[in-house]
Write an enzyme that holds these catalytic residues in place. Structure first.
Site, mmCIF file in Angstrom:
data_model
loop_
_atom_site.group_PDB
_atom_site.id
_atom_site.type_symbol
_atom_site.label_atom_id
_atom_site.label_comp_id
_atom_site.label_asym_id
_atom_site.label_seq_id
_atom_site.Cartn_x
_atom_site.Cartn_y
_atom_site.Cartn_z
ATOM 1 C CB SER A 193 -0.956 0.011 1.197
ATOM 2 O OG SER A 193 -1.982 -0.934 1.010
ATOM 3 C CD GLU A 199 -4.176 -2.661 -2.364
ATOM 4 O OE1 GLU A 199 -4.236 -3.882 -2.114
ATOM 5 O OE2 GLU A 199 -3.341 -1.902 -1.854
#
Length: 292
Positions: free
Chosen positions: A62, A162
């Site tokens: 992330s 993601e």
């Protein structure tokens, strides 16, 4: 030898001794750990540099949400997007089996969430759904890659979102950065070489509000130290391997100066506690170095 020459030698010897002491501390922290630990530190005003495994291309996880947010703000500056524009949330973009405080806030969807809220959830709370919503608005990861390339950011690659990383453990390794690249992009960001002052100030404020990873870079720093940061974590796979336990940050010192730091713990078979403690201990050692 002239006094000025002697003074220069003494200052140089002192600086070398301080850097050696930092290296020794960090070596002790990482010694015998079953992990690859990449570390880079860059004094923004002083130019101080420390690097360990800083040329290794390690999975970002992330951390790449910082880069994505920067490109969204570049689009805003160019009039291609607006922070006020409304985003429709529904079952097509609020995936259930992923980290998403945004979904938790809007479990039934919402017809009008401003892009600014999506960005803030994505950066400060590391929201996976928010990340992929922003990537879709940008036209995908290639747009982010093109922007970073145009800014001279080396050893950075982004190929998957993601949702794709969630489906396939191995693709996280295609979204990589070196720690040196990470501190370089933070320095360019701080210096206003990525975005306008308005956008830089806005993203800095969002990063200062980050609430994830409290057991990593900020854990042992003095309370209320301004730390503009972005975390990244893969968790463990079925074999007990951690792909990434990362954090990047711009830290403000008591004297008003700053340093950028990136710590990436990769391919670790250590426990989550040990991985995060390494990041925390390294951060404290760097802080102590700058505050002697």
């Amino acid at each position: 030898m002239k006094k000025t020459g002697l003074l220069f030698l003494l200052i140089s010897a002192f600086a070398f001794a301080q850097q050696s002491a930092l290296e020794n501390k960090i070596d002790l922290i990482t010694k015998d750990k079953k992990a690859t630990v990449g570390i880079s530190v860059l004094g923004i005003e002083s130019g101080f540099k420390y690097n360990k495994n800083s040329d290794k291309k390690l999975p970002m996880q992330s951390v790449f949400k910082f880069h994505i947010a920067a490109v969204v703000l570049d689009f805003v500056e160019k009039g291609k997007l607006s922070l006020d524009q409304k985003i429709v949330l529904n079952n097509l973009n609020l995936h259930k089996n992923t980290w998403s405080p945004l979904r938790d806030k809007y479990p039934n969807g919402n017809a009008g969430v401003p892009l600014s809220e999506i960005l803030e959830f994505t950066v400060a709370k590391s929201d996976n759904n928010g990340c992929d919503i922003m990537l879709k608005l940008l036209g995908g990861t290639k747009t982010v890659q093109k922007f970073m390339d145009s800014k001279g950011i080396k050893d950075f690659q982004i190929k998957y979102n993601e949702a794709e990383m969630h489906k396939n453990w191995n693709v996280q390794y295609e979204n990589y950065s070196t720690t040196k690249s990470a501190v370089d992009v933070l320095k360019k960001f701080y210096d206003g070489k990525l975005l306008s002052k308005k956008s830089t100030d806005y993203l800095m404020k969002v990063m200062l509000s980050t609430s994830t990873g409290l057991n990593k870079l900020v854990e042992q720093l003095p309370k209320n130290t301004p730390v503009a940061r972005k975390t990244g974590s893969s968790g463990k796979n079925d074999a007990g391997l951690t792909g990434a336990e990362n954090e990047i940050a711009i830290v403000t010192l008591p004297n008003g100066k700053h340093y950028a730091i990136a710590v990436f713990v990769s391919n670790s078979t250590e426990s989550d506690v040990i991985n995060c403690k390494m990041v925390s201990d390294i951060s404290k050692s760097v802080w102590d170095h700058f505050n002697k």
